[in-house]
Design a protein around this motif. Structure first.
Motif, PDB file in Angstrom:
ATOM      1  N   ASN A 105       0.829  -1.228   0.000  1.00  0.00           N
ATOM      2  CA  ASN A 105       0.000   0.000   0.000  1.00  0.00           C
ATOM      3  C   ASN A 105       0.854   1.265   0.000  1.00  0.00           C
ATOM      4  O   ASN A 105       0.605   2.209   0.755  1.00  0.00           O
ATOM      5  N   ILE A 106       1.866   1.299  -0.882  1.00  0.00           N
ATOM      6  CA  ILE A 106       2.803   2.434  -0.861  1.00  0.00           C
ATOM      7  C   ILE A 106       2.335   3.617  -1.693  1.00  0.00           C
ATOM      8  O   ILE A 106       2.865   4.717  -1.570  1.00  0.00           O
ATOM      9  N   VAL A 107       1.320   3.410  -2.566  1.00  0.00           N
ATOM     10  CA  VAL A 107       0.846   4.510  -3.412  1.00  0.00           C
ATOM     11  C   VAL A 107      -0.076   5.410  -2.605  1.00  0.00           C
ATOM     12  O   VAL A 107      -1.087   4.961  -2.045  1.00  0.00           O
ATOM     13  N   ASP A 108       0.279   6.713  -2.552  1.00  0.00           N
ATOM     14  CA  ASP A 108      -0.520   7.684  -1.801  1.00  0.00           C
ATOM     15  C   ASP A 108      -1.456   8.485  -2.693  1.00  0.00           C
ATOM     16  O   ASP A 108      -2.575   8.824  -2.279  1.00  0.00           O
ATOM     17  N   ASP A 109      -1.009   8.778  -3.913  1.00  0.00           N
ATOM     18  CA  ASP A 109      -1.826   9.640  -4.768  1.00  0.00           C
ATOM     19  C   ASP A 109      -1.438   9.427  -6.233  1.00  0.00           C
ATOM     20  O   ASP A 109      -0.305   9.035  -6.541  1.00  0.00           O
ATOM     21  N   ILE A 110      -2.416   9.667  -7.108  1.00  0.00           N
ATOM     22  CA  ILE A 110      -2.190   9.551  -8.551  1.00  0.00           C
ATOM     23  C   ILE A 110      -2.814  10.755  -9.235  1.00  0.00           C
ATOM     24  O   ILE A 110      -3.964  11.102  -8.974  1.00  0.00           O
ATOM     25  N   LYS A 111      -2.059  11.361 -10.103  1.00  0.00           N
ATOM     26  CA  LYS A 111      -2.573  12.484 -10.898  1.00  0.00           C
ATOM     27  C   LYS A 111      -2.225  12.204 -12.364  1.00  0.00           C
ATOM     28  O   LYS A 111      -1.070  11.911 -12.687  1.00  0.00           O
TER      29      LYS A 111
END
Length: 508
Positions: free
Chosen positions: A456-462
């Motif tokens: 669960n290392i992904v915090d945000d995606i743009k």
């Protein structure tokens, strides 16, 4: 702690013992044993409405056999019920006493309302149908209910069933045309006294052995590509078509017919006549089969009492799948979070808000929970196993069409395998629906790539775009080399579907 429940159903045609187990609190009860005996108790009810000594002996012998199985499974919570034949018998009190004395079972004699109510209860706890007419045709009686907004509005019990119609009207092994007409006229006279079934134009939901066997027969006749009959849907013209195929057949030919239980070869045509008349009078728009019936209704009522509220049936089924296949829920939730963000941003860039519905978002989330669950069986062929398991597993609250849709998204591995899986079902979906399923599946592939290490290392995606060149900026709080490597292999499916070039850009 494991909990077991046994239910004995003494019907006019068959006697059945079903044992259910709940492996842990909060999970649904699962059927672990289902034993049927074709006792045909109705045949032992004479003209004076007395069940003969021979019939009572057969009843007791069968109950003794059931007792041995209950003892083997160590089941102590047992409910034993009887329906039309014993209810209508003048010596019913003697039968109840004999059963208690010789077996120790307290036999509960269901009245007409209870028998109808338990069937209705089974339907609303295993389907999402909001309004419908249920028909439960047993061997000696037929229960019909009407529910609206999932609440019971009307009920009735009619004094005929598949076996009693056969015994009363058919002299040989199969009905003649004249006998069919007599059955039709008798049943129509009975149904004309029920004004609330007329012209409803809502689904007719069939349960019980006759309805289930009709569905199995029809599936064999059309070479149906899925397993399972719960929520199997048929057009109203189906019964007439099946009747025309069966009428010319001899009794031995009916007994050998694939999909038709040998024990129901003599009762299938009278049963179909009842279903056909109900469909005609109610002007129902479809005939739906419920595998859940009286016994499940008793079980649900036993568990929940009079509380018929329940969470989403589909969510309950998915929780059960998660438990059965040891799925990592934290990983699934992270996938849902990532997939929703990606879908939302694709919507904005491609201006797809009007075509992606709330149902599509829900489908995406449900598929994320069970994405490629087949790896539990075999990592290399996880997609194949996922599709087969989900498309052939009963998922409460989903029609067969919706179930296959979920299976196609949850097993997505690219357009080639998608085309392979959908081939037997391609007429079920429009091209637009198929494109949308591929898109949802491809998004899940990317979401899985971005949590391939399950940390669960992904915090945000743009996502930003310039024409057909898209940049996906992915902010992480840990080492992302494995996720970076994985997405480079998996992004191609999304690129092909959207006709874009996608560049992942990881940062911390």
């Amino acid at each position: 702690m494991e909990k077991k429940v046994g239910i004995i159903d003494i019907g006019s045609n068959t006697m059945r013992l079903v044992i259910y187990v709940q492996s842990q609190k909060g999970l649904p009860f699962k059927e672990i044993e289902n034993i049927k005996m074709d006792v045909r108790l109705r045949a032992y009810l004479n003209a004076e409405q007395i069940v003969s000594d021979e019939g009572i002996s057969l009843l007791i012998d069968t109950l003794h056999s059931f007792q041995l199985l209950l003892h083997h499974y160590k089941v102590t919570d047992i409910t034993c019920v009887a329906t039309a034949t014993i209810r209508q018998a003048k010596n019913r009190e003697d039968i109840l006493h004999i059963v208690q004395e010789r077996t120790g079972f307290t036999l509960m004699l269901l009245n007409e309302y209870e028998e109808a109510f338990y069937g209705y209860t089974a339907v609303i706890h295993s389907t999402n149908i909001k309004e419908g007419i249920t028909v439960d045709m047993g061997g000696g009686s037929t229960e019909i209910t009407y529910f609206r907004d999932r609440k019971l509005m009307e009920y009735c019990s009619l004094p005929f069933g598949s076996l009693s119609l056969t015994l009363d009207f058919v002299k040989g092994s199969v009905p003649t045309e004249e006998e069919n007409e007599q059955i039709r006229q008798y049943v129509q006279t009975q149904l004309e006294g029920i004004p609330w079934i007329f012209n409803k134009m809502i689904p007719l939901i069939g349960m019980g052995g006759s309805a289930r066997n009709f569905a199995q027969l029809h599936q064999h006749l059309i070479h149906y590509p899925l397993a399972g009959i719960h929520q199997y849907e048929m057009d109203v013209s189906t019964i007439r078509e099946v009747q025309e195929k069966l009428k010319p057949l001899t009794f031995p030919e009916l007994q050998k017919l694939e999909g038709l239980s040998k024990e129901r070869a003599d009762t299938i045509l009278p049963s179909l006549e009842v279903f056909r008349l109900l469909l005609d009078l109610s002007k129902s728009n479809k005939f739906i089969i419920s595998k859940k019936g009286l016994r499940e209704g008793i079980l649900y009522n036993k568990i929940n009492g009079q509380d018929h509220s329940h969470p989403s049936l589909v969510d309950i089924s998915i929780e059960e799948i998660i438990h059965d296949f040891y799925i990592n829920v934290d990983n699934s939730r992270q996938m849902i979070k990532i997939a929703n963000v990606i879908l939302e941003q694709i919507n904005k860039i491609k201006k797809m808000e009007k075509s992606i519905t709330n149902k599509d978002v829900k489908l995406l989330e449900q598929a994320a929970y069970i994405f490629h669950l087949g790896k539990y069986l075999n990592e290399e062929s996880s997609s194949h196993h996922t599709f087969y398991l989900l498309s052939n597993r009963s998922i409460l609250g989903l029609s067969h069409r919706e179930r296959v849709k979920l299976a196609l998204v949850a097993s997505y591995k690219g357009k080639r395998t998608f085309r392979q899986y959908i081939e037997p079902f391609k007429d079920w979906y429009t091209k637009e629906e198929q494109k949308k399923m591929c898109l949802l599946g491809a998004i899940l592939e990317v979401a899985q790539s971005l949590n391939i290490t399950k940390r669960n290392i992904v915090d945000d995606i743009k996502i930003s775009s310039k024409n057909d060149d898209w940049i996906m900026n992915i902010r992480c709080h840990g080492d992302y080399k494995l996720e970076e490597h994985r997405i480079e292999k998996q992004k191609k499916h999304l690129e092909k579907l959207l006709k874009i070039s996608l560049t992942p850009n990881f940062n911390r």
